[in-house]
Design an enzyme around this catalytic site. Structure first.
Site, PDB file in Angstrom:
ATOM      1  N   HIS A   1     -50.353  36.373 -20.044  1.00 49.81           N
ATOM      2  CA  HIS A   1     -51.014  36.790 -18.633  1.00 49.81           C
ATOM      3  C   HIS A   1     -49.661  37.086 -17.931  1.00 49.81           C
ATOM      4  O   HIS A   1     -48.769  36.637 -17.840  1.00 49.81           O
ATOM      5  CB  HIS A   1     -51.354  35.335 -18.136  1.00 49.81           C
ATOM      6  CG  HIS A   1     -52.522  34.887 -18.824  1.00 49.81           C
ATOM      7  ND1 HIS A   1     -53.805  34.879 -18.527  1.00 49.81           N
ATOM      8  CD2 HIS A   1     -52.493  34.298 -20.140  1.00 49.81           C
ATOM      9  CE1 HIS A   1     -54.458  34.237 -19.219  1.00 49.81           C
ATOM     10  NE2 HIS A   1     -54.004  33.788 -20.398  1.00 49.81           N
TER      11      HIS A   1
ATOM     12  N   ASN B   1     -50.933  31.002 -23.193  1.00 45.20           N
ATOM     13  CA  ASN B   1     -51.291  29.660 -23.513  1.00 45.20           C
ATOM     14  C   ASN B   1     -51.579  29.786 -24.996  1.00 45.20           C
ATOM     15  O   ASN B   1     -51.974  30.489 -25.672  1.00 45.20           O
ATOM     16  CB  ASN B   1     -52.840  29.730 -22.938  1.00 45.20           C
ATOM     17  CG  ASN B   1     -52.650  29.504 -21.202  1.00 45.20           C
ATOM     18  OD1 ASN B   1     -51.921  29.196 -20.945  1.00 45.20           O
ATOM     19  ND2 ASN B   1     -53.847  30.138 -20.839  1.00 45.20           N
TER      20      ASN B   1
ATOM     21  N   ASP C   1     -57.725  40.694 -16.150  1.00 45.88           N
ATOM     22  CA  ASP C   1     -58.380  39.794 -16.645  1.00 45.88           C
ATOM     23  C   ASP C   1     -59.901  39.795 -15.754  1.00 45.88           C
ATOM     24  O   ASP C   1     -60.003  40.087 -14.676  1.00 45.88           O
ATOM     25  CB  ASP C   1     -57.752  38.493 -16.101  1.00 45.88           C
ATOM     26  CG  ASP C   1     -58.397  37.366 -16.817  1.00 45.88           C
ATOM     27  OD1 ASP C   1     -57.521  36.800 -17.690  1.00 45.88           O
ATOM     28  OD2 ASP C   1     -59.520  36.986 -16.433  1.00 45.88           O
TER      29      ASP C   1
ATOM     30  N   VAL D   1     -59.330  32.567 -25.444  1.00 48.78           N
ATOM     31  CA  VAL D   1     -59.500  33.576 -26.514  1.00 48.78           C
ATOM     32  C   VAL D   1     -58.367  33.415 -27.615  1.00 48.78           C
ATOM     33  O   VAL D   1     -57.450  33.648 -27.353  1.00 48.78           O
ATOM     34  CB  VAL D   1     -59.590  34.953 -25.569  1.00 48.78           C
ATOM     35  CG1 VAL D   1     -59.643  36.144 -26.643  1.00 48.78           C
ATOM     36  CG2 VAL D   1     -60.811  34.792 -24.532  1.00 48.78           C
TER      37      VAL D   1
ATOM     38  N   HIS E   1     -52.213  36.740 -26.522  1.00 50.24           N
ATOM     39  CA  HIS E   1     -52.227  37.521 -25.455  1.00 50.24           C
ATOM     40  C   HIS E   1     -51.235  36.982 -24.288  1.00 50.24           C
ATOM     41  O   HIS E   1     -51.184  35.711 -24.523  1.00 50.24           O
ATOM     42  CB  HIS E   1     -53.666  37.743 -24.583  1.00 50.24           C
ATOM     43  CG  HIS E   1     -54.506  36.521 -24.175  1.00 50.24           C
ATOM     44  ND1 HIS E   1     -55.019  35.947 -25.354  1.00 50.24           N
ATOM     45  CD2 HIS E   1     -54.439  35.667 -23.418  1.00 50.24           C
ATOM     46  CE1 HIS E   1     -55.780  34.948 -24.942  1.00 50.24           C
ATOM     47  NE2 HIS E   1     -55.175  34.877 -23.528  1.00 50.24           N
TER      48      HIS E   1
HETATM   49  P1  5GP Z   1     -56.577  32.389 -22.327  1.00 51.45           P
HETATM   50  O1  5GP Z   1     -57.013  30.889 -21.533  1.00 51.45           O
HETATM   51  O2  5GP Z   1     -57.101  32.347 -23.751  1.00 51.45           O
HETATM   52  O3  5GP Z   1     -55.015  32.152 -22.418  1.00 51.45           O
HETATM   53  O4  5GP Z   1     -57.204  33.412 -21.543  1.00 51.45           O
HETATM   54  C1  5GP Z   1     -58.335  34.174 -21.694  1.00 51.45           C
HETATM   55  C2  5GP Z   1     -58.295  35.083 -20.482  1.00 51.45           C
HETATM   56  O5  5GP Z   1     -59.346  36.301 -20.874  1.00 51.45           O
HETATM   57  C3  5GP Z   1     -59.173  34.439 -19.495  1.00 51.45           C
HETATM   58  O6  5GP Z   1     -58.352  34.466 -18.221  1.00 51.45           O
HETATM   59  C4  5GP Z   1     -60.381  35.155 -19.103  1.00 51.45           C
HETATM   60  O7  5GP Z   1     -60.789  35.445 -18.012  1.00 51.45           O
HETATM   61  C5  5GP Z   1     -60.334  36.382 -19.830  1.00 51.45           C
HETATM   62  N1  5GP Z   1     -61.254  36.993 -20.734  1.00 51.45           N
HETATM   63  C6  5GP Z   1     -62.105  36.510 -21.353  1.00 51.45           C
HETATM   64  N2  5GP Z   1     -63.218  37.481 -21.816  1.00 51.45           N
HETATM   65  C7  5GP Z   1     -62.895  38.425 -21.295  1.00 51.45           C
HETATM   66  C8  5GP Z   1     -63.217  39.708 -21.221  1.00 51.45           C
HETATM   67  O8  5GP Z   1     -64.343  40.059 -22.066  1.00 51.45           O
HETATM   68  N3  5GP Z   1     -62.808  40.877 -20.447  1.00 51.45           N
HETATM   69  C9  5GP Z   1     -61.454  40.484 -19.782  1.00 51.45           C
HETATM   70  N4  5GP Z   1     -61.211  41.620 -19.187  1.00 51.45           N
HETATM   71  N5  5GP Z   1     -61.155  39.269 -19.595  1.00 51.45           N
HETATM   72  C10 5GP Z   1     -61.443  38.411 -20.447  1.00 51.45           C
END
Ligand code: 5GP
Ligand code: ZN
Length: 132
Positions: A101, A86, A30, A95, A99
């Site tokens: 975590h 999430n 992440d 995003v 996915h």
């Molecule tokens: P969500 O809140 O959608 O479950 O988690 C999205 C995660 O993607 C966040 O923890 C954020 O830090 C990570 N993230 C967003 N953009 C990028 C990216 O371009 N590269 C990487 N490696 N992680 C990302």
């Protein structure tokens, strides 16, 4: 899918530190980790949210197996880790490419207690601000 950051990473158009990949998923670190170990397990095919996954789709169980492998890889399978998805904005999804975590490396119980206290304090402030 165009405009999706995770599709860009999967297709190699955006940099990410990959820790695992196979025919079905890619796992990478992440970009804004909430703990020393914070890996995202992402299906190669673009599915926006868990809600869009057809019932009984085997990808979820594969994501679980990969998460376990990653935890073993980092040596935290026994000590413990968090594994979560999430869903939609209210669930903290930012995003919109499905996915999971995998988070570890810090005392997660302590982390959860602190996060909960933080949320309560923030809510109290908000309520006070709306109804002073
Ligand atoms: P969500 O809140 O959608 O479950 O988690 C999205 C995660 O993607 C966040 O923890 C954020 O830090 C990570 N993230 C967003 N953009 C990028 C990216 O371009 N590269 C990487 N490696 N992680 C990302
Ligand atoms: Zn995508």
């Amino acid at each position: 899918m165009s405009g999706c950051v995770f599709c860009e990473i999967i297709e190699g158009r955006r940099d990410a530190e990959k820790v695992y990949e196979d025919d079905l998923v890619v796992a990478f670190k992440d970009a804004n980790p909430i703990a020393p170990i914070h890996v995202l397990v992402v299906p190669r095919r673009h599915v926006p949210t868990l809600n869009d996954l057809p019932e009984g789709d085997p990808i979820l169980s594969h994501i679980g197996s990969v998460a376990r492998k990653i935890a073993e890889q980092y040596g935290v399978a026994e000590s413990g880790y968090r594994f979560f998805i999430n869903v939609n904005r209210g669930g903290g999804q930012v995003v919109f490419h499905l996915h999971a975590h995998v988070v570890a490396g810090r005392n997660m119980a302590q982390y959860l207690i602190r996060a909960t206290i933080g949320m309560i304090v923030a809510w109290k402030r908000l309520v006070k601000w709306i109804w002073p």
